[in-house]
Design a protein around this motif. Structure first.
Motif, PDB file in Angstrom:
ATOM      1  N   TYR A  42       0.852  -1.182   0.000  1.00 14.04           N
ATOM      2  CA  TYR A  42       0.000   0.000   0.000  1.00 14.04           C
ATOM      3  C   TYR A  42       0.888   1.232   0.000  1.00 14.04           C
ATOM      4  O   TYR A  42       1.998   1.215   0.532  1.00 14.04           O
ATOM      5  CB  TYR A  42      -0.859   0.030   1.276  1.00 14.04           C
ATOM      6  CG  TYR A  42      -2.027  -0.896   1.242  1.00 14.04           C
ATOM      7  CD1 TYR A  42      -1.867  -2.272   1.456  1.00 14.04           C
ATOM      8  CD2 TYR A  42      -3.303  -0.417   0.998  1.00 14.04           C
ATOM      9  CE1 TYR A  42      -2.948  -3.108   1.427  1.00 14.04           C
ATOM     10  CE2 TYR A  42      -4.387  -1.258   0.972  1.00 14.04           C
ATOM     11  CZ  TYR A  42      -4.210  -2.608   1.185  1.00 14.04           C
ATOM     12  OH  TYR A  42      -5.280  -3.442   1.156  1.00 14.04           O
ATOM     13  N   GLY A  43       0.375   2.302  -0.586  1.00 12.90           N
ATOM     14  CA  GLY A  43       1.179   3.518  -0.605  1.00 12.90           C
ATOM     15  C   GLY A  43       0.295   4.745  -0.479  1.00 12.90           C
ATOM     16  O   GLY A  43      -0.895   4.712  -0.805  1.00 12.90           O
ATOM     17  N   VAL A  44       0.884   5.817   0.013  1.00 14.07           N
ATOM     18  CA  VAL A  44       0.169   7.090   0.104  1.00 14.07           C
ATOM     19  C   VAL A  44       0.827   8.058  -0.862  1.00 14.07           C
ATOM     20  O   VAL A  44       2.049   8.233  -0.829  1.00 14.07           O
ATOM     21  CB  VAL A  44       0.259   7.648   1.543  1.00 14.07           C
ATOM     22  CG1 VAL A  44      -0.222   9.081   1.581  1.00 14.07           C
ATOM     23  CG2 VAL A  44      -0.554   6.796   2.472  1.00 14.07           C
ATOM     24  N   VAL A  45       0.029   8.665  -1.706  1.00 15.42           N
ATOM     25  CA  VAL A  45       0.573   9.585  -2.696  1.00 15.42           C
ATOM     26  C   VAL A  45       0.949  10.884  -1.999  1.00 15.42           C
ATOM     27  O   VAL A  45       0.087  11.558  -1.422  1.00 15.42           O
ATOM     28  CB  VAL A  45      -0.473   9.870  -3.793  1.00 15.42           C
ATOM     29  CG1 VAL A  45       0.085  10.850  -4.791  1.00 15.42           C
ATOM     30  CG2 VAL A  45      -0.878   8.585  -4.472  1.00 15.42           C
ATOM     31  N   VAL A  46       2.224  11.226  -2.015  1.00 14.17           N
ATOM     32  CA  VAL A  46       2.637  12.467  -1.360  1.00 14.17           C
ATOM     33  C   VAL A  46       2.968  13.574  -2.343  1.00 14.17           C
ATOM     34  O   VAL A  46       3.049  14.732  -1.969  1.00 14.17           O
ATOM     35  CB  VAL A  46       3.827  12.258  -0.409  1.00 14.17           C
ATOM     36  CG1 VAL A  46       3.448  11.364   0.723  1.00 14.17           C
ATOM     37  CG2 VAL A  46       5.017  11.713  -1.149  1.00 14.17           C
ATOM     38  N   ARG A  47       3.191  13.247  -3.589  1.00 17.60           N
ATOM     39  CA  ARG A  47       3.401  14.306  -4.566  1.00 17.60           C
ATOM     40  C   ARG A  47       2.725  13.864  -5.846  1.00 17.60           C
ATOM     41  O   ARG A  47       2.875  12.728  -6.271  1.00 17.60           O
ATOM     42  CB  ARG A  47       4.889  14.533  -4.849  1.00 17.60           C
ATOM     43  CG  ARG A  47       5.656  15.071  -3.687  1.00 17.60           C
ATOM     44  CD  ARG A  47       6.863  15.820  -4.179  1.00 17.60           C
ATOM     45  NE  ARG A  47       7.946  14.961  -4.572  1.00 17.60           N
ATOM     46  CZ  ARG A  47       8.852  14.455  -3.749  1.00 17.60           C
ATOM     47  NH1 ARG A  47       8.757  14.689  -2.467  1.00 17.60           N
ATOM     48  NH2 ARG A  47       9.826  13.708  -4.206  1.00 17.60           N
ATOM     49  N   ALA A  48       1.967  14.780  -6.427  1.00 13.98           N
ATOM     50  CA  ALA A  48       1.288  14.434  -7.671  1.00 13.98           C
ATOM     51  C   ALA A  48       1.456  15.580  -8.641  1.00 13.98           C
ATOM     52  O   ALA A  48       1.373  16.751  -8.261  1.00 13.98           O
ATOM     53  CB  ALA A  48      -0.189  14.168  -7.411  1.00 13.98           C
ATOM     54  N   ALA A  49       1.673  15.233  -9.896  1.00 13.15           N
ATOM     55  CA  ALA A  49       1.855  16.280 -10.898  1.00 13.15           C
ATOM     56  C   ALA A  49       0.539  16.945 -11.232  1.00 13.15           C
ATOM     57  O   ALA A  49       0.514  18.043 -11.786  1.00 13.15           O
ATOM     58  CB  ALA A  49       2.475  15.694 -12.153  1.00 13.15           C
ATOM     59  N   ASN A  92       5.359  12.359  -9.533  1.00 10.06           N
ATOM     60  CA  ASN A  92       4.436  11.532  -8.745  1.00 10.06           C
ATOM     61  C   ASN A  92       5.252  10.712  -7.776  1.00 10.06           C
ATOM     62  O   ASN A  92       6.128   9.957  -8.187  1.00 10.06           O
ATOM     63  CB  ASN A  92       3.663  10.591  -9.655  1.00 10.06           C
ATOM     64  CG  ASN A  92       2.830  11.374 -10.650  1.00 10.06           C
ATOM     65  OD1 ASN A  92       2.212  12.366 -10.309  1.00 10.06           O
ATOM     66  ND2 ASN A  92       2.832  10.929 -11.886  1.00 10.06           N
ATOM     67  N   ALA A  93       4.971  10.862  -6.490  1.00 12.21           N
ATOM     68  CA  ALA A  93       5.775  10.152  -5.495  1.00 12.21           C
ATOM     69  C   ALA A  93       4.869   9.535  -4.452  1.00 12.21           C
ATOM     70  O   ALA A  93       3.776  10.034  -4.173  1.00 12.21           O
ATOM     71  CB  ALA A  93       6.764  11.107  -4.833  1.00 12.21           C
ATOM     72  N   VAL A  94       5.350   8.463  -3.859  1.00  9.73           N
ATOM     73  CA  VAL A  94       4.519   7.697  -2.937  1.00  9.73           C
ATOM     74  C   VAL A  94       5.361   7.275  -1.745  1.00  9.73           C
ATOM     75  O   VAL A  94       6.587   7.149  -1.834  1.00  9.73           O
ATOM     76  CB  VAL A  94       3.938   6.482  -3.688  1.00  9.73           C
ATOM     77  CG1 VAL A  94       4.943   5.358  -3.783  1.00  9.73           C
ATOM     78  CG2 VAL A  94       2.672   6.006  -3.055  1.00  9.73           C
ATOM     79  N   VAL A  95       4.709   7.125  -0.604  1.00  6.20           N
ATOM     80  CA  VAL A  95       5.373   6.621   0.594  1.00  6.20           C
ATOM     81  C   VAL A  95       4.710   5.296   0.930  1.00  6.20           C
ATOM     82  O   VAL A  95       3.483   5.216   1.013  1.00  6.20           O
ATOM     83  CB  VAL A  95       5.205   7.612   1.764  1.00  6.20           C
ATOM     84  CG1 VAL A  95       5.553   6.950   3.072  1.00  6.20           C
ATOM     85  CG2 VAL A  95       6.066   8.827   1.559  1.00  6.20           C
TER      86      VAL A  95
END
Lengths: 166, 170
Positions: B107-114, B130-133
């Motif tokens: 599972y991941g949480v989107v922390v940066r989205a374009a 697009n980045a995920v934690v």
């Protein structure tokens, strides 16, 4: 609520307007409208675009250093709400705005100072050189006063009669 | 009545399609793919950024061991995940000694989205990539550090642990 400045054109961004772009190095760019945003994406330098404040300041069209800009400096410490301070701040804002506008007008006047004299000289020169565009050369030969604006020349009576005979 | 409706649609169609909040004409599925890009001259930066959906590659910005993940499901949202949402992803690339391995489903949480996300004050925010934690099922991050800026939106979604680990909150 905070009124930000557009990174590109330096105009104020009011709440509800604009886009914030956060780069991966955590630098935040705020844009007031899509015009500025698109220019940024095109990698244009605001210092080279004539309509931005950055250009105007750089090329001396607008005031750069003034004590009236001190009020608008960004302060990061939040102030405790004090009614008296708020009231006096609002009054000060109005007054400082008036002063700033007056100073900017003066700066503009200084900038445009020699313009009228230059324009007059250029106009006189143009009249001298390009009078043929306005009056036919034949007409010029007949009456020398058509070439230049009337100037008082001291001529003796006899010389005038000689000219008339020619 | 249908005739008047279609004429209204054709006149106002272009301007309506241009805006994101286009739910009047329910037939339009997403506004992004359908827009006829007639008036854009293909300048390299005229990209329309969309949601994070199946097959989207995302960067991993914590030290859980993974490098890149591919989204296989957005948990909320019919059209895809946005900033602050949780996704299910498959690890595509991982560091040799890490807590997650390649091929795992996480599972991941989107922390940066374009794609820009609107804030409640009316402004919009967008990031560069697009980045995920990576998190576990309870929503707690697996890694111990988070790199890069993260948005405020995580506070509302109750991902407070990620916020405390972040180095910069946008």
């Amino acid at each position: 609520m905070r009124l930000e400045k557009c990174w590109f054109c330096s105009s104020t961004i009011y709440p509800g307007h604009g886009i914030q772009f956060v780069r991966n190095d955590a630098k935040i760019f705020r844009f007031c409208r899509s015009k500025c945003h698109k220019n940024f994406k095109m990698k244009r330098n605001p210092r080279k675009l004539k309509w931005t404040k950055a250009y105007r300041r750089l090329h001396g069209k607008d005031m750069t250093q003034d004590s009236t800009f001190e009020l608008e400096r960004k302060r990061n410490r939040p102030e405790r709400y004090d009614r008296n301070v708020t009231e006096s701040t609002l009054k000060a804002i109005k007054k400082i705005d008036k002063i700033r506008v007056a100073r900017e007008a003066r700066h503009h006047a200084m900038r445009m100072k020699g313009k009228k004299a230059i324009e007059q000289q250029a106009a006189a020169k143009e009249l001298e050189q390009s009078i043929h565009l306005v009056k036919a050369p034949a007409a010029l030969q007949e009456d020398p006063s058509l070439t230049l604006p009337k100037m008082k020349i001291k001529v003796s009576q006899s010389q005038m009669e000689d000219r008339m005979e020619e | 009545m249908s005739a008047s409706f279609t004429s209204k649609w054709s006149i106002a169609g272009r301007s309506l399609l241009g805006s994101l909040s286009n739910n009047l004409l329910g037939a339009v599925k997403t506004t992004h793919e359908v827009i006829p890009r007639l008036h854009y001259n293909s300048i390299f930066s005229q990209q329309q950024r969309t949601f994070i959906q199946m097959r989207t590659n995302l960067k991993v910005v914590d030290n859980s061991g993974a490098k890149r993940v591919m989204c296989i499901q957005a948990l909320k949202g019919r059209r895809g995940a946005r900033l602050g949402d949780t996704i299910i992803a498959s690890v595509k690339e991982a560091q040799p000694r890490g807590k997650v391995k390649k091929g795992e489903v996480v599972y991941g949480v989107v922390v940066r989205a374009a794609m820009q996300r609107g804030r409640c004050d009316g402004s919009e925010i967008k990031f560069d990539d697009n980045a995920v934690v990576i998190v576990n099922k309870q929503g707690e991050p697996i890694g111990t550090r988070v790199f890069g800026p993260v948005p405020h939106e995580l506070r509302k979604k109750k991902h407070l642990k990620i916020l405390t680990l972040a180095e910069h909150i946008a």
